[in-house]
Design a protein around this motif. Structure first.
Motif: not given
Length: 63
Positions: A60-62, A57-58
């Motif tokens: 994909n946020k970048k 999830e992290e």
């Protein structure tokens, strides 16, 4: 990929059920090693999947 959020809780549920089963078998002086090993593996997989999902999830946020 939304199913990964639910599979980690399935492992947690299975780990709890195998832990209860191992405790019941231990109380009645039966062999509890298989249930205990399955409980340990399920609990390990819960924490592994949880960590993996957070990393994914992290990532994909970048941008």
């Amino acid at each position: 990929m939304n199913y990964l959020k639910f599979t980690q809780y399935a492992y947690l549920l299975a780990g709890i059920l195998f832990t209860i089963n191992a405790f019941v078998e231990w109380s009645s002086h039966q062999s509890y090693t298989i249930s205990g090993m399955f409980a340990a593996v399920c609990l390990f997989l819960f924490f592994f999947r949880r960590r993996f999902a957070k990393k994914f999830e992290e990532r994909n946020k970048k941008p």
